[in-house]
Structure formats: C-alpha cells, structure tokens
Motif scaffolding. Structure first.
Motif, PDB file in Angstrom:
ATOM      1  N   SER A   1      26.628  38.032  34.796  1.00 42.10           N
ATOM      2  CA  SER A   1      26.786  39.031  35.850  1.00 42.10           C
ATOM      3  C   SER A   1      28.273  39.265  36.121  1.00 42.10           C
ATOM      4  O   SER A   1      29.129  38.467  35.707  1.00 42.10           O
ATOM      5  N   SER A   2      28.574  40.329  36.832  1.00 43.16           N
ATOM      6  CA  SER A   2      29.972  40.637  37.147  1.00 43.16           C
ATOM      7  C   SER A   2      30.618  39.503  37.932  1.00 43.16           C
ATOM      8  O   SER A   2      31.778  39.130  37.684  1.00 43.16           O
ATOM      9  N   ARG A   3      29.875  38.918  38.861  1.00 46.04           N
ATOM     10  CA  ARG A   3      30.421  37.825  39.673  1.00 46.04           C
ATOM     11  C   ARG A   3      30.701  36.603  38.806  1.00 46.04           C
ATOM     12  O   ARG A   3      31.767  35.982  38.914  1.00 46.04           O
ATOM     13  N   THR A   4      29.732  36.246  37.954  1.00 46.86           N
ATOM     14  CA  THR A   4      29.919  35.090  37.076  1.00 46.86           C
ATOM     15  C   THR A   4      31.077  35.331  36.117  1.00 46.86           C
ATOM     16  O   THR A   4      31.898  34.434  35.871  1.00 46.86           O
ATOM     17  N   ARG A   5      31.159  36.551  35.581  1.00 42.81           N
ATOM     18  CA  ARG A   5      32.255  36.875  34.665  1.00 42.81           C
ATOM     19  C   ARG A   5      33.603  36.725  35.346  1.00 42.81           C
ATOM     20  O   ARG A   5      34.536  36.141  34.774  1.00 42.81           O
ATOM     21  N   ASP A   6      33.723  37.225  36.567  1.00 41.17           N
ATOM     22  CA  ASP A   6      35.005  37.128  37.278  1.00 41.17           C
ATOM     23  C   ASP A   6      35.389  35.674  37.533  1.00 41.17           C
ATOM     24  O   ASP A   6      36.567  35.305  37.448  1.00 41.17           O
ATOM     25  N   LEU A   7      34.394  34.828  37.834  1.00 44.90           N
ATOM     26  CA  LEU A   7      34.667  33.415  38.047  1.00 44.90           C
ATOM     27  C   LEU A   7      35.139  32.750  36.752  1.00 44.90           C
ATOM     28  O   LEU A   7      36.080  31.949  36.749  1.00 44.90           O
TER      29      LEU A   7
ATOM     30  N   LYS B   1      35.982  45.600  30.234  1.00 43.96           N
ATOM     31  CA  LYS B   1      36.210  44.242  30.702  1.00 43.96           C
ATOM     32  C   LYS B   1      35.701  43.214  29.699  1.00 43.96           C
ATOM     33  O   LYS B   1      34.849  43.497  28.865  1.00 43.96           O
TER      34      LYS B   1
END
Length: 245
Positions: free
Chosen positions: A213-219, A188
């Motif tokens: 973080s994964s959440r921040t990256r997805d955003l 990713k």
C-alpha cells in the motif's frame, strides 16, 4: 528435539544475528570510552574519530562473518536442502519478473490475464494473482490507462518459512524502481510482497503476490538504505508459454 531446535533457530536466526552484532559493537565501545577518559579534550576528538573509523570496519567485518555463519547454519540444519532452496528462489524471481512486466506492456487487462494464465500453469482462472494483483498493479503503474511504466528490480529478499516433508514454503519482498530512457521518472518506487510453495520436483503448488500500500511503501522508503544491489532491467517474456513458467 532436532525438529524443535531446527524450527527455533530458523525462526530466530535474524534476531540472533542482530543481537550478536550489537554485542560485538558494545564490547568494541569499551576501549573507546577508556581512551576518551584517559586523554585531554585537545586530542580526544581526533582519537575518537580514529577509533570510530576502526569500529565501523570491525562492525562490517563482523556482520559479514555472521551472515556467512547464518547461511552455513541454515545449510547444515537437518531437513533443509540449500541447493533446492536456491533453485526455488531463482525460479520465483523469474515468475515475479513475469508478473511485473505488464507495467510496460501494450496488452490490456484481459489480454494480460489470459497470457499469464497460459504461461504459468499454477495460476488458475480464480488465482488472486490474476484477479487482484494484476489489475491493481496495472492500474497503479499506468499500463491500465495507456501510460505504462518500466521498472527495474533493485533488491530481492526470499526466506524459507517452512519445510514440511518434501514441500517448501517461502516468503519474500522485492523493491522495484521506475526508469525511463533519460534516466528520470515521476513514478514512485514499488514494493511487492509474495509467498510461494514448491514440491520436490521443483513445480510450484502456490504463488501469491501483493502490492504494498502507499502507506507501507512510504514507511519502507523511509527505512531503505542506499541500494547496493545491481539493478536488473525487466524484460517482457515471450508470448509462448513454457513448462513451469
């Protein structure tokens, strides 16, 4: 008063640009509404398309002009050396690439930490870059368990956050995309946030890096426009440490 005005402008420069661009766009929409109301429905759509194309061109021109004005404003502010800031940004980019390169290295964690400690004198044995960022980065990108990933730098944004006497502080974010020899990868996209400070002689007094973080990256991925920047392949630095990195 000059220092207060300088700080106010620097802290709000982004908002000024956004508001100015929005105002220009809003003013440009006035003739669009008038034209649509003054024409029948038969040719309204064609007229609207033509005006929209023109507005998009005007908006891009206005944004470029505002960017140039913003850069000049920061350069003209008292206490800010634009040439020094550019040199600091270039050096930080080099350091960041050096910290990211272990993702495709054959070194283990201990070897990587020792190598970076020797290469960058501002990273001491207790540096959070070495004790937290590097272990997390290597584990997340696969190099921690023998299947490393090569990344390329796609976008890099570094802003001056504080000028205190002769010391400058910065904050930035970088986007890295995974690559493989065949142009495909299951890894990713990664984002790295970082802060650093420099002295007058260009030496770094502090450098910290944090993997999103994964959440921040997805955003961030959801908000990321089509990348226009030229990708920069990451090269693993030589084993011999150099002065100031």
């Amino acid at each position: 008063m000059i220092e207060e005005a300088k700080d106010w402008v620097r802290q709000r420069a982004g908002k000024v640009l956004v508001c100015s661009t929005g105002t220009l766009l809003a003013l440009s929409l006035i003739p669009l509404g008038s034209a649509l109301l003054g024409n029948g429905s038969a040719d309204a759509e064609t007229k609207a398309d033509q005006l929209i194309v023109g507005l998009q061109g005007d908006l891009e021109t206005a944004e470029k002009a505002l960017d140039a004005t913003h850069a000049q404003l920061l350069a003209d502010l008292p206490g800010l050396d634009a040439e020094r800031a550019d040199r600091d940004r270039a050096f930080a980019r080099s350091v960041l690439l050096g910290l990211i390169s272990p993702s495709s290295s054959t070194r283990d964690l201990a070897g990587t930490q020792a190598f970076l400690d020797a290469r960058y004198e501002f990273l001491g044995p207790t540096s959070r870059v070495l004790t937290e960022f590097i272990p997390e980065w290597m584990a997340a990108t696969g190099s921690g368990h023998g299947s490393g990933t090569t990344y390329r730098l796609v976008t890099l944004d570094i802003d001056v956050t504080e000028v205190r006497g002769l010391d400058y502080s910065y904050a930035g974010v970088a986007r890295f995309d995974p690559v493989r020899a065949d142009g495909e990868s299951t890894a990713k996209r990664e984002y790295v946030f970082f802060t650093f400070s420099t002295r007058q002689d260009g030496s770094v007094s502090a450098f910290e890096a944090y993997r999103a973080s994964s959440r921040t990256r997805d955003l961030l991925v959801a908000q990321e426009p089509v990348a226009k920047a030229t990708a920069v392949p990451i090269k693993i630095p030589s084993a011999e440490p150099t002065e100031n990195g």
